[in-house]
Scaffold this active site. Structure first.
Site, PDB file in Angstrom:
ATOM      1  N   HIS A  10       0.524  -1.159  -0.151  1.00 35.34           N
ATOM      2  CA  HIS A  10      -0.012  -0.056  -0.024  1.00 35.34           C
ATOM      3  C   HIS A  10       0.850   1.224  -0.015  1.00 35.34           C
ATOM      4  O   HIS A  10       0.376   2.214  -0.464  1.00 35.34           O
ATOM      5  CB  HIS A  10      -1.043  -0.170   1.010  1.00 35.34           C
ATOM      6  CG  HIS A  10      -2.201   0.720   0.927  1.00 35.34           C
ATOM      7  ND1 HIS A  10      -2.440   1.994   0.242  1.00 35.34           N
ATOM      8  CD2 HIS A  10      -3.405   0.534   1.443  1.00 35.34           C
ATOM      9  CE1 HIS A  10      -3.369   2.479   0.312  1.00 35.34           C
ATOM     10  NE2 HIS A  10      -4.183   1.672   0.778  1.00 35.34           N
ATOM     11  N   TYR A  36     -15.033   5.392   8.265  1.00 38.43           N
ATOM     12  CA  TYR A  36     -14.051   5.951   7.460  1.00 38.43           C
ATOM     13  C   TYR A  36     -14.254   5.527   6.092  1.00 38.43           C
ATOM     14  O   TYR A  36     -14.582   4.401   5.689  1.00 38.43           O
ATOM     15  CB  TYR A  36     -12.556   5.110   7.982  1.00 38.43           C
ATOM     16  CG  TYR A  36     -11.662   5.521   7.188  1.00 38.43           C
ATOM     17  CD1 TYR A  36     -10.347   6.434   7.453  1.00 38.43           C
ATOM     18  CD2 TYR A  36     -11.350   5.195   5.592  1.00 38.43           C
ATOM     19  CE1 TYR A  36      -9.444   6.571   6.812  1.00 38.43           C
ATOM     20  CE2 TYR A  36     -10.215   5.306   4.961  1.00 38.43           C
ATOM     21  CZ  TYR A  36      -9.264   6.128   5.445  1.00 38.43           C
ATOM     22  OH  TYR A  36      -8.064   6.661   4.749  1.00 38.43           O
ATOM     23  N   THR A  44      -4.826  10.516  -0.340  1.00 34.94           N
ATOM     24  CA  THR A  44      -6.411  10.153  -0.017  1.00 34.94           C
ATOM     25  C   THR A  44      -6.597  11.224   1.193  1.00 34.94           C
ATOM     26  O   THR A  44      -6.024  11.691   1.677  1.00 34.94           O
ATOM     27  CB  THR A  44      -6.228   8.413   0.665  1.00 34.94           C
ATOM     28  OG1 THR A  44      -5.495   8.765   1.657  1.00 34.94           O
ATOM     29  CG2 THR A  44      -5.839   7.854  -0.667  1.00 34.94           C
TER      30      THR A  44
END
Length: 778
Positions: A508, A624, A637
């Site tokens: 990630h 979230y 993000t």
């Protein structure tokens, strides 16, 4: 092994892509392929007189060829990068515009007009001082210099104008389907300034910087977001903390943050990458890495080696397009560009463990991949005779690995469990046992590979007779596998299952989901529509027996290291067992029907999730939803806090039998509009959580404590949600080919006792959804 089937060889030091005659021949003993070549014959007979000299000459030519081809390939890439850099630096102008400007200036000069207002004359006078130039030469040189300067000034002006235009985000807050005159004019100006065909990174210098919101605005939005989640007394206490922060410590921290925003390209991204990802000491598996799945109903070929051959070739074609910057930048509404920075580290990248923090290792090029199968690691060259291996040739290489009967070396089979568990033991183990000798060479081969491949022995994918169990198993296999058959540190691990299904597990820190989904959709489309298969399921084309066999990576793993591997595997297996993952297609309707009801599909799903969570748990929770900030340079993000006062009012109305349909619908509309507004704020740099995170980092650097920030960042996200919309809308026509719907992707819960929800919606085919649970869920 005698004179039978060629065996796979151990890795030998040599030039990249080496493929000697001995490597292609069938060896007659356990000697290496080089020794076989030295004997001058693939047979076991006696060497003929003079054959050694001929073989030495032949081998010398091959070695020189294999040295020349990689060098040539490297220089081509350097020249290509230099050329692309020059073209990108000119955007929004092009190379031909320089000639147009210079010719225009020279034409005006010879026409007795002075477009420079005397500047050309001054340049000519300066050239007079240098001497040795005729009057005609001075005129030409002066005109060219002024024209070039004017051209550069025009480029800077156009770029700054485009940056100013892209800083406007009012269009995003306009009512859906209605565009005002100011927005139309703005859009026309953006299209005029960006009319030249852009490359992948053309817009990077034109994108605005992420703005720093005002502290008071962020604090106000935070308090609004937690109001429905707190009891009255708790909310009053938090309000007092927040107001004290906004007046006292907050402005001081904000000053430093604004200072950073002036000199940094993006005030969030570097800290987010370092402190959220690279400094995390927990496992990457489940907690950080995410996955993407194959087509839901269709498998183009059930032959594992063939599917691997086509898709690996498709990946390499994508990498070549990326190197040449031929991938089109993503434009919202065919007008507004998104940042492309995250593509830079897609290939040739690996996360390197450290005791305090990891690092990302990215190299410019890699000419091999590493393949894991049945506990063994194989190095596979991607080039032959200066070109990429063709699909059928790659299938041949994969089949050679599948057919190899050799057993794993001591400690080799479960080695990748080190990448699945906590980072500190892996960092210490790497330093102690993989810093020299064959272990270092083999680890370097993995970490410097273009990407990692797993030929999985299991069969996965959707089965009509058992849809729920099959999809759950498929998702869990991609999320964590057996905890030792994916290299979780690589930028991505490409997985091919025994029945031809494929998937990907992505690390990630280097990029977020939309980048990987864009890449993945292109790979699946290239596999299905461009490359294709023969009638019997093999890749198109012919095999090539002259290609060197894959080489086994060699290891010397001591017992102490093997004990660490087993400990890491036990830890990773407990984590994998602690996760329940449920993936399923929802086929009652898709987002097309939701849009017909004049509702945002994202808002609709978020409200459904709030209702489902309340019915299941009997309470609301901090929620979230991932949004993106790629409207800004190097944006990544932002968080949308989906649980709002409006959504809670709607949910309570839905569970209250006294409420009418009209009342519920009105509350639904209010909640939907609120969610869309929050999403737009997040996309335009006015979110809550990234700003508070950066203020917290500044406070740590200044060694000051903030009770408000400490409490905010300690709040757990009990419900984590994300969507993966189509990135290549034109690649798949679902009206004509509904069977090409993807299974979507997913990720693990972000906190203990947490729930993750990932989904993918398309207009006319089922909505794909997945639910992940960590720990005992009440």
């Amino acid at each position: 092994m005698g004179c039978g089937r060629p065996r796979l060889q151990p890795a030998l030091p040599g030039p990249a892509g080496s493929s000697s005659a001995g490597a292609a021949a069938a060896p007659c003993s356990t000697d290496s392929a080089i020794a076989e070549a030295d004997r001058g014959s693939p047979g076991c007979g006696r060497q003929l007189p003079g054959a050694a000299d001929a073989m030495d000459l032949h081998r010398s030519q091959e070695v020189l060829q294999e040295i020349r081809l990689p060098a040539l390939h490297s220089w081509k890439k350097r020249i290509m990068r230099f050329k692309n850099g020059i073209i990108t630096s000119m955007y929004p102008a092009g190379p031909s515009s320089w000639l147009i400007v210079v010719v225009g200036v020279m034409s005006s000069t010879y026409g007795k007009m002075d477009p420079s207002l005397g500047i050309i004359a001054r340049i000519s006078e300066t050239l007079d001082m240098m001497g040795r130039m005729s009057s005609q030469t001075k005129t030409v040189v002066s005109g060219v210099l002024f024209g070039t300067g004017l051209w550069v000034a025009l480029i800077i002006t156009m770029r700054c104008s485009l940056k100013v235009l892209l800083s406007y985000h009012g269009w995003m807050f306009a009512e859906h389907g209605k565009m005002g005159r100011a927005t139309r004019i703005w859009m026309a100006m953006v299209k005029i300034l960006s009319c030249r065909k852009p490359t992948l990174y053309s817009f990077q210098t034109c994108l605005p910087r992420l703005p720093v919101p005002a502290v008071k605005d962020t604090v106000h939005r935070y308090l609004e977001s937690v109001r429905p989640l707190m009891k009255e007394q708790d909310f009053k206490r938090m309000t007092a903390l927040a107001q004290d922060f906004a007046v006292n410590l907050g402005p001081k921290l904000q000053w430093y943050l604004k200072l950073k925003s002036w000199w940094a390209t993006n005030y969030v991204t570097d800290w987010w990458e370092e402190y959220v990802y690279l400094r995390g000491r927990g496992p990457l598996m489940v907690n950080s890495n995410y996955f993407s799945m194959d087509l839901l109903y269709l498998t183009p070929s059930h032959i594992q080696a063939a599917r691997a051959g086509n898709t690996i070739h498709a990946i390499l074609l994508y990498r070549r397009e990326l190197d040449q910057e031929k991938i089109k930048p993503i434009l919202l509404g065919a007008t507004v560009p998104l940042c492309s920075a995250q593509w830079e580290r897609m290939f040739n990248t690996s996360r390197i463990p450290g005791e305090e923090a990891d690092t990302l290792q990215h190299i410019q090029d890699s000419r091999h991949i590493v393949v894991y199968h049945r506990g063994r690691y194989f190095k596979v060259w991607l080039y032959h005779d200066g070109r990429l291996l063709r699909p059928r040739e790659m299938e041949q290489q994969m089949q050679r690995i599948l057919d190899d009967p050799s057993e794993p070396q001591a400690g080799e089979e479960k080695l990748a469990a080190l990448t699945a568990a906590d980072r500190v033991p892996w960092a210490r183990c790497r330093k102690a046992y993989f810093g020299r000798g064959k272990n270092k060479q083999s680890l370097d081969a993995i970490e410097r590979a273009a990407f990692f491949v797993t030929l999985d022995d299991t069969e996965q994918g959707y089965r009509k007779e058992d849809p729920e169990t099959s999809m759950d198993s498929y998702a869990k296999s991609l999320l964590h596998g057996r905890c030792f058959d994916r290299w979780f540190d690589k930028s991505f691990t490409f997985i091919i299952f025994k029945n031809g299904k494929i998937g990907i597990n992505a690390e990630h820190s280097w990029a977020d989901g939309p980048i990987v989904i864009h890449f993945w959709e292109k790979i699946v489309a290239t596999d299905c529509f461009q490359l294709g298969y023969t009638e019997d399921g093999h890749c198109k084309g012919d095999t090539n027996p002259g290609i060197a066999y894959p080489t086994r990576l060699q290891w010397d793993i001591p017992e102490e290291c093997q004990e660490v591997i087993e400990t890491s595997l036990s830890s990773a297996a407990l984590l994998a067992h602690d996760v329940d993952l449920h993936s399923f297609p929802f086929d009652s309707f898709g987002k097309g029907l939701i849009k017909k009801c004049r509702t945002s599909p994202d808002a609709f799903v978020q409200l459904v999730l709030q209702l489902a969570h309340y019915r299941d748990m009997g309470k609301f929770c901090l929620t979230y939803e991932a949004s993106m900030t790629r409207l800004f340079r190097e944006g990544r993000t932002e968080t949308v806090r989906s649980c709002t006062t409006e959504s809670c009012n709607f949910v309570l109305a839905m569970v209250d039998p006294t409420q009418t349909v009209e009342q519920r619908l009105r509350l639904f509309r209010l909640a939907s509009e609120k969610h869309q507004h929050l999403y737009r704020l997040a996309m335009t740099g006015a979110g809550i959580d990234r700003h508070l995170f950066c203020l917290y980092v500044v406070s740590k650097y200044l060694a000051v404590e903030s009770p408000f920030l400490k409490e905010v960042l300690a709040e757990p996200w009990r419900l984590s949600t994300s969507q993966t919309p189509l990135q290549h809308v034109g690649l798949f026509d679902f009206n004509k080919n509904p069977e090409y719907v993807s299974s979507g992707g997913g990720f693990g819960p972000v906190s203990a006792l947490g729930v993750s929800v990932h989904r993918r919606a398309t207009p006319v085919v089922p909505l794909q959804a997945g639910l992940g649970f960590k720990g005992p869920v009440p």
